[in-house]
Design a protein around this motif. Sequence first.
Motif: not given
Length: 237
Positions: A19-20, A23-24, A26-27, A40, A102, A106-107, A109
């Motif tokens: 998952y991490d 997310i990375t 996607k960022l 954050t 960000s 994450k929250k 998608d």
Amino acid sequence: MFIQDDNGTCYMRECRCRYDRQITNKLKSAKVPLDFIDATVSSFKTDIYKMQESQERAKTAKEVAIKYVNNYREFKDLGKGLYLFSEAKGSGKTRLAVSILSALIKKYDIRGLYISSTDLLHEIKKTFDDSKYSAYEIIQQFTEAQLLVVDDFGVEKTTDWSEEMFTKILDDRMNYKRPTIITSNIEINQLSKKYRAGRIESRIEKMTFPVPLPEESVRSYLAQQENERIAEFIFSF
């Protein structure tokens, strides 16, 4: 991951690291600057500003950012973004805008995109010479992103063409209620002085909620703290 519970039952569970990594990725796809990849909203420092007025502004801006993230669906339905502004360079505008982007990736998608105003125009101009993408395809990236963050709006050289490009992008985003977050050193009611056709100001006024950031730069403070940590590390041996 191989898991065995207290009853001896064995099962497999997806590793958090997968998952991490997602997310990375996607960022990175959103072109989040590496300097802010771990930033954050909650870690946005308000006490680093030296003036009391600056701290109060920073606290208010942080509160708005938190509420925007937590209530994103409502803001999305309205097609409403944020306009973070301050004349001071290094006041935290970019950092806070990227933190919001960000958090939303994450929250919720979402498919977001960060770009500076000068780079946005440069990406379109590149298609005039030699590019595997057309100008239309590049503009589509900016109009169709679920959330677009345009940084340093107003620092670019203004021409009839650049104003036309921004108007086109803002028009499409406004019409389809796609939220846009903009950072600038110009207040909304002063935008028509730079964009003389007058169409930019009214659109941004409709599309965003204005959020003033402190008129104080913290970039040098942060650099000093970072150097102090490095010095402590170097001379601790």
